[in-house]
Enzyme design. Structure first.
Site, PDB file in Angstrom:
ATOM      1  N   TRP A 367      21.813  17.557  17.686  1.00 30.11           N
ATOM      2  CA  TRP A 367      22.143  16.146  17.917  1.00 30.11           C
ATOM      3  C   TRP A 367      20.958  15.226  17.621  1.00 30.11           C
ATOM      4  O   TRP A 367      21.118  14.015  17.557  1.00 30.11           O
ATOM      5  CB  TRP A 367      22.632  15.954  19.346  1.00 30.11           C
ATOM      6  CG  TRP A 367      21.528  16.058  20.396  1.00 30.11           C
ATOM      7  CD1 TRP A 367      20.546  16.997  20.441  1.00 30.11           C
ATOM      8  CD2 TRP A 367      21.294  15.182  21.486  1.00 30.11           C
ATOM      9  NE1 TRP A 367      19.724  16.790  21.517  1.00 30.11           N
ATOM     10  CE2 TRP A 367      20.156  15.676  22.182  1.00 30.11           C
ATOM     11  CE3 TRP A 367      21.922  14.043  21.963  1.00 30.11           C
ATOM     12  CZ2 TRP A 367      19.657  15.054  23.325  1.00 30.11           C
ATOM     13  CZ3 TRP A 367      21.416  13.442  23.103  1.00 30.11           C
ATOM     14  CH2 TRP A 367      20.296  13.927  23.774  1.00 30.11           C
ATOM     15  N   ASP A 368      19.790  15.801  17.462  1.00 32.71           N
ATOM     16  CA  ASP A 368      18.613  15.027  17.088  1.00 32.71           C
ATOM     17  C   ASP A 368      18.940  14.083  15.930  1.00 32.71           C
ATOM     18  O   ASP A 368      18.504  12.931  15.887  1.00 32.71           O
ATOM     19  CB  ASP A 368      17.478  15.959  16.639  1.00 32.71           C
ATOM     20  CG  ASP A 368      17.129  17.026  17.671  1.00 32.71           C
ATOM     21  OD1 ASP A 368      18.053  17.571  18.288  1.00 32.71           O
ATOM     22  OD2 ASP A 368      15.928  17.314  17.824  1.00 32.71           O
ATOM     23  N   GLU A 497      18.596  19.539  29.786  1.00 32.02           N
ATOM     24  CA  GLU A 497      18.847  20.982  29.771  1.00 32.02           C
ATOM     25  C   GLU A 497      18.314  21.695  31.018  1.00 32.02           C
ATOM     26  O   GLU A 497      18.399  22.914  31.107  1.00 32.02           O
ATOM     27  CB  GLU A 497      18.259  21.598  28.494  1.00 32.02           C
ATOM     28  CG  GLU A 497      18.994  21.114  27.254  1.00 32.02           C
ATOM     29  CD  GLU A 497      18.470  21.727  25.965  1.00 32.02           C
ATOM     30  OE1 GLU A 497      17.317  22.234  25.979  1.00 32.02           O
ATOM     31  OE2 GLU A 497      19.181  21.685  24.957  1.00 32.02           O
ATOM     32  N   LYS A 601      14.582  17.790  32.431  1.00 30.00           N
ATOM     33  CA  LYS A 601      13.744  18.074  31.270  1.00 30.00           C
ATOM     34  C   LYS A 601      13.527  16.798  30.475  1.00 30.00           C
ATOM     35  O   LYS A 601      12.480  16.602  29.881  1.00 30.00           O
ATOM     36  CB  LYS A 601      14.449  19.130  30.411  1.00 30.00           C
ATOM     37  CG  LYS A 601      13.632  19.657  29.247  1.00 30.00           C
ATOM     38  CD  LYS A 601      14.420  20.745  28.503  1.00 30.00           C
ATOM     39  CE  LYS A 601      13.687  21.229  27.252  1.00 30.00           C
ATOM     40  NZ  LYS A 601      14.592  22.025  26.387  1.00 30.00           N
ATOM     41  N   GLN A 602      14.530  15.943  30.458  1.00 30.88           N
ATOM     42  CA  GLN A 602      14.502  14.790  29.546  1.00 30.88           C
ATOM     43  C   GLN A 602      15.491  13.742  30.004  1.00 30.88           C
ATOM     44  O   GLN A 602      16.323  13.990  30.868  1.00 30.88           O
ATOM     45  CB  GLN A 602      14.879  15.264  28.156  1.00 30.88           C
ATOM     46  CG  GLN A 602      16.302  15.830  28.064  1.00 30.88           C
ATOM     47  CD  GLN A 602      16.491  16.719  26.864  1.00 30.88           C
ATOM     48  OE1 GLN A 602      16.424  17.929  26.980  1.00 30.88           O
ATOM     49  NE2 GLN A 602      16.691  16.109  25.719  1.00 30.88           N
TER      50      GLN A 602
END
Lengths: 771, 771
Positions: A367-368, A497, A601-602
């Protein structure tokens, strides 16, 4: 904020270059990544022209984008529907090697002095100059220039200049086309050669004569065949000696006669191509011969010029100028340069998580592309953005098949990670469960369409992708009878994640809502689409109903949007007793340990808030950011840039600047310690988003461009250009002023701090910066 | 109820035997399982005495319990803390083979007529008789008896009787010790031999002479070495011809002289042993020689007698008599027989999910032991129950290590599946996440202690296991500040494997509460334990606080106990459109598809309700059963027996009987279609629980035995014996009467329909059956 602050600044700081001097073995692999070259089709790491001594940790790699080998995934315990095969971005023959020998002594870095390299970001050329002395005291001065042509997708070219400083006589040159190199060779590592290129290629044909050499290989587990060929432009006094061919390597040997003090200049031209489909070996052989003939018929200089012209045009459009900080200036330019090197532009390739700069993530597409890269390219290189989306469209049938495997009778489910279209994620909780890849693709279509108004794309590709991914959502989610028929989506993993397989991930649900509403708009604006795809009114109504009833979890006690149904009820992570060397957490804690805590994580909800623009109130975003950011490890390189935007939006430009700095120099300063296996493409694109969405406050809406500039003190000037619906717009910001200039295209009304500003081509319009 | 109803009745029905007649190739592998023999240490499948023709699907296997090979688990994407190695129950040399040849023609099943076998459950002997005719018309009458001694754990013995019916002359015998057989050989399967025994054993030594042969092997990936030896008791006129030795097989060849009509009888004695630890090869060799000498010094008859004496004693204690249904009578006897064949009795082995009857689940130990088997053995063979718990105690240190890997600073986490103590689950969502294995072990300790009052065991082993598993729970769970400090346990998988990684699984939380309260009782009753293990008062108080505040999710709208925090909010599974051939679901749907629906593989909340006894009200249990059972596929063989108990408790004895029938004949009728790779041990134990907990309504409480008989119409009589705290009790139930007789031991007061009944050794006490 727990950003990784240790930095390894392997290269010097310069606004238009990556300067490298001396030689430090421990940094060699990192520099191989940073000094890699690519043109969206070929990528090759910044290894030396000559062989790297075996005791130095290095990772050779030359790659073709969109071409892959495939191998079965092994599971200790398998289950129905698990991804069956892993694709690997194809490593192809290394054609860079020009190995000189003096009196049978190989010229290597070991005998080097005054070693200098510069990667010129302005022209896409890697320069090198150094001296070398033999054990008997013979000294050479060496210079080289290397580029992978942006004008000819098949060409890698090298110029080597050799000067004998204290002798005259013959030396030997071995020029290699080497398909037998180990992919990752680590000192003291018993696995030397385990990931050899030979594991993914089988030789089909080799041809060589005194002038050229070609190799044809079959990629394991796929239909792809690849060809590589090399030839040389040599001085008249060079003499061909012999060819040495082994199964995996062709070496052409030449004798070069040096006269003391007189430079000898030679060129090596290497071409690559592949064919997935109909062509048989002889056709592929013909094709590579033709490509080689074409490049041999031209001078090195003319081919270099064509390459440089591309970069000149690129920078005219894409350059971003930052005032007051050379390191960040270098960072953002390197990032834009890397994107241009990595992005596939042929509609059958995409942009890998590590670009074409290293073997990390096996060269997979994630998906980046859609959340980080396409929004940047849509506003800077819309043709390339379209090519990336075209590639996704080419894999729509594979996504339909995947949806059937996942028991959806209709719709398409894009794979979390892939090259050829097949799901390659061997760990589904952080793979297939990230259904939000579907919404990311819809978001990218929307971003591209808002930036370009490309109705042809929507009609031919975009609408069908929206339709099929919508169908997936409608079958995946359900109207929950126990919750007043609200639309819920269960057992998915959001972007974060460190939390997996949850019900009603806010990010996912909100992005699906955005997708459904955008789709309804498209199908309303292009009424012919419903007929073309046989979409009934009741199906359109089901999108509307799902969008209207979409459940977006909210915690009233905390007054924040809940990451999912259960996140806020989990045990807090004990940051106070987690030492720095336990980050990233995923390398030190079992997933179950991570999953049961409130730790990210993000960016997840914070990312949704950034992407959802004015659907979420600023106050809500600020509260969410205040809650979630302290729980975020930023162990993903995709996190910092989003937080930079979020902090800018919340008015905290100092934090925003810190996060931007981290993203801008993620690879140059090797913040995550793993740039040696490739750059972080999404983060690179994200650093541009930090500047443009964060500091310039740009939002692209259906009715136009909205700017809300808010420069941090440490970044007093910012200048960039945008492509917007066939216009070129220049934006120049300073602490007290914003200037908008239409370079080309039809007149435009944009919004500065919500005030309409009308532009015609010509002089800039200046606005006060105060928001 | 969606029980799997197709049956394959491969063997005949008889109350004390498994009769087999004729030969059907497609049923051969199934019969190999059903006719397997074992003594808790050695297990060997019911293959023929001679070689099985290669075109017949079969699965040879001889196993040693508690001994394993180990190999690294491969992951497509690995992560911290994932199980690193897989253990496999060790396959050892097949010593069963006695291959006759007539005029160089091998005697095999292909030429058989009147083939009959009977596995005698009463004596643990496999009988065979058949005739064979050579291509030249020579006829043999063959008979054999085979047993694996329950009196000598190392011995497998065979008696072969050969009669020439229409000729006199010499025939040849090849007697094998074969460590090279393929583990699973399937017709038309290209993977023939893939799982060969040779993949897990390396030869260290071979010795043979005219009298005997021995082999020593090393198990791959572990410290285990195993030895096997064979010798023969032959008639005087038998002549040794030669030995043939290959790396993996020793064959001893003999000439046998037959006289028409006169039976020739010979015996083959095979012994096995292993040594994990200090002993070197020569010591192991000495040990196997000594074992072989011992058995050779005794007659076959005397060794058979000792074996039969064990079984006579076993049945005197363990037999269950069912009125009116021979098939079910055979089923329950076969199940008890299989348990006795499979359960390790040496304290360093346990009972594998498939016993010693086949390669399924690699011979791993699961919670099957503690929830299904130990409660049965505690009341029928308490010494064996203690040995199984002793084995768990021997792996307490490994469980402590696993807890550290999972980031728990204290406590022990038992592996979901293992042989040697190491976690071997390669799919953690249905493996390591099943933390309830810890509570299962505590439950088994409690069951054993309530049945035996064995205070020595509690002091030496039980308390320490309780303590360490309690510590794990206290660290895994937390007092949730957002929920009035209630104790919650997150990100676990309960027994139902169609739902994974949830918060507050009712079963898990309730079983932990039971464990904590039982532990508090033990530490109160044995005050010296707190000092011995340095357990502070505050630690004991933390157990009390967690137990008191344990969160047990409840849905007030449905008035049922909620399987977990999210289960009841999920989309219902569409049973109506799921065809029969899509079961078991796990073979036809991706885990994510299954996980997001309300669908169960097996009893979860219903299991908790059964185990929790009178902590849950009957009305609550009935409501829960009515909600969950229709959502249950019973795709796990562990489900039916529990539902049988639950339905009996709810007064629906008809349903209870149907579920009991399914459990009682799970393997004999191959209901799940996979008995070919081994029997279903937990289900077998569960069928006894169905009778005793279900129809007899037995609950073992701290203050005694409580019976609540409720026989289904189709099962008008039920008789069984129990061991209870050094007493033997006989229970005889009929439709209108219950009779309790104390066979031995101190006087006892038990409860029949909550009425106290006092017993002395002697005449039975009869009670009216009405409840």
């Amino acid at each position: 904020m727990t950003l990784h602050a240790d930095l390894t600044r392997a290269l010097g700081v310069a606004e238009w270059q990556l300067p490298d001097s001396g030689f430090t073995p421990e940094l060699h692999m990192l520099k191989e990544t940073l000094l890699s070259l690519g043109n969206g089709y070929i990528g090759s790491r910044g290894s030396f022209d000559e062989a790297t001594p075996a005791d130095i940790t290095h990772c050779e790699g030359t790659y073709l984008n969109g071409v892959y080998s495939s191998e079965p995934i092994t599971y200790g315990e398998s289950a129905y529907g698990f991804a069956r095969n892993n694709h690997k971005m194809l490593q192809v023959a290394n054609g860079k090697v020009l190995q000189l020998s003096v009196d049978d002594e190989a010229v290597t870095i070991t005998g080097a002095t005054e070693h200098q390299r510069q990667l010129d970001l302005k022209t896409g050329v890697l320069h090198r100059q150094w001296q070398w002395q033999s054990r008997q005291g013979k000294q050479l001065q060496l210079q080289s220039r290397r580029f992978i042509s942006q004008a000819n997708p098949h060409l890698l070219a090298i110029e080597l200049s050799v000067t004998a400083l204290n002798f005259s006589g013959d030396i030997q040159l071995d020029s290699l086309l080497d398909a037998g190199y180990p992919g990752f060779q680590k000192k003291d590592d018993p696995r030397v050669g385990v990931m050899s290129i030979a594991d993914s290629l089988s030789l089909r044909q080799q041809h060589c004569d005194a002038k050229q050499a070609t190799m044809l290989h079959q990629a394991h587990g796929s239909e792809s065949r690849v060809a590589a060929a090399m030839s040389h432009q040599l001085p008249a006094n060079a003499k061909w000696l012999a060819n040495h061919c082994t199964e995996h390597c062709i070496s052409q040997q030449f004798q070069l006669s040096l006269t003391k003090g007189e430079p000898l200049v030679l060129h090596k031209l290497v071409v690559y191509c592949h064919n997935n489909e109909q062509a048989d070996d002889s056709q592929l052989q013909q094709h590579i011969n033709m490509l080689l003939q074409q490049v041999c018929a031209q001078s090195f200089a003319s081919q270099l010029t064509a390459h440089q012209q591309y970069w000149a045009g690129f920078w005219q459009q894409a350059d971003v100028k930052i005032g007051g900080d050379s390191a960040l200036q270098q960072g953002i330019r390197f990032n834009l340069f890397s994107l241009a090197q990595a992005a596939g532009r042929n509609g059958v390739s995409n942009i890998a998580a590590k670009g074409l700069s290293g073997p990390g993530y096996d060269g997979h597409y994630f998906w980046d592309t859609e959340i980080y890269v396409v929004p940047v390219l849509s506003l800077t290189q819309p043709d390339t953005a379209r090519q990336l989306l075209t590639h996704r469209f080419s894999q729509l049938n594979a996504a339909r098949q995947r949806a059937r495997q996942m028991s959806h009778p209709r719709g398409a489910l894009y794979p979390w990670r892939t090259i050829g279209g097949e799901e390659c994620s061997a760990y589904f909780p952080a793979g297939t469960a990230q259904y939000h890849i579907n919404a990311a693709i819809a978001y990218a279509i929307r971003s591209y369409y808002l930036a370009t108004a490309d109705s042809h794309f929507i009609r031919e590709m975009g609408a069908e992708m929206l339709l099929e991914t919508n169908r997936l959502w409608l079958d995946l989610g359900f109207f929950n009878p126990r919750q007043q028929q609200r639309f819920e989506i269960h057992q998915v993993t959001g972007p974060d994640e460190y939390t997996a397989i949850v019900n009603n991930n806010f990010y996912t649900n909100a992005m699906v809502q955005l997708q459904l509403e955008f789709s309804l708009l498209i199908f309303a604006d292009y009424p012919e689409l419903a007929a073309k795809f046989e979409v009934s009114n009741s199906e359109l109504q089901s999108w509307q109903r799902a969008a209207d009833n979409m459940y977006l979890p909210y915690d009233h006690e905390l007054a924040i949007q809940a990451q999912d149904d259960s996140f806020l009820n989990k045990k807090p992570w004990d940051f106070a007793t987690t030492p720095a060397d336990k980050y990233p957490l995923l390398l030190h804690f079992h997933p179950l340990v991570i999953y049961r805590h409130q730790v990210l994580k993000q960016a997840d909800t914070v990312l949704a808030n950034v992407l959802l623009d004015n659907r979420i109130s600023p106050a809500q975003k600020t509260r969410d950011l205040a809650y979630y950011e302290p729980l975020t490890t930023h162990d993903s390189s995709l996190s910092g840039c989003i937080h930079s935007i979020a902090f800018a939006e919340a008015g905290n430009t100092e934090q925003a600047h810190a996060f931007f700095g981290n993203s801008a120099r993620m690879d140059l300063d090797n913040y995550h310690g793993n740039t040696g296996v490739g750059v972080h493409i999404a983060c690179m694109a994200g650093s541009w988003l930090s500047l443009v969405m964060g500091f310039a406050g740009l939002r692209v809406r259906k009715d136009g461009l909205y700017f809300q500039p808010r420069l941090p003190q440490a970044l007093p000037e910012l200048e960039f250009r945008l492509c917007y619906q066939n216009r070129i717009l220049q934006v120049s910001l300073s602490a007290d002023q914003a200037s908008y200039q239409l370079i080309s295209g039809k007149p435009l009304t944009l919004y500065h701090a919500n005030q309409a500003v009308s532009l015609d081509v010509g002089a800039p319009v200046k606005c006060s910066a105060g928001v």
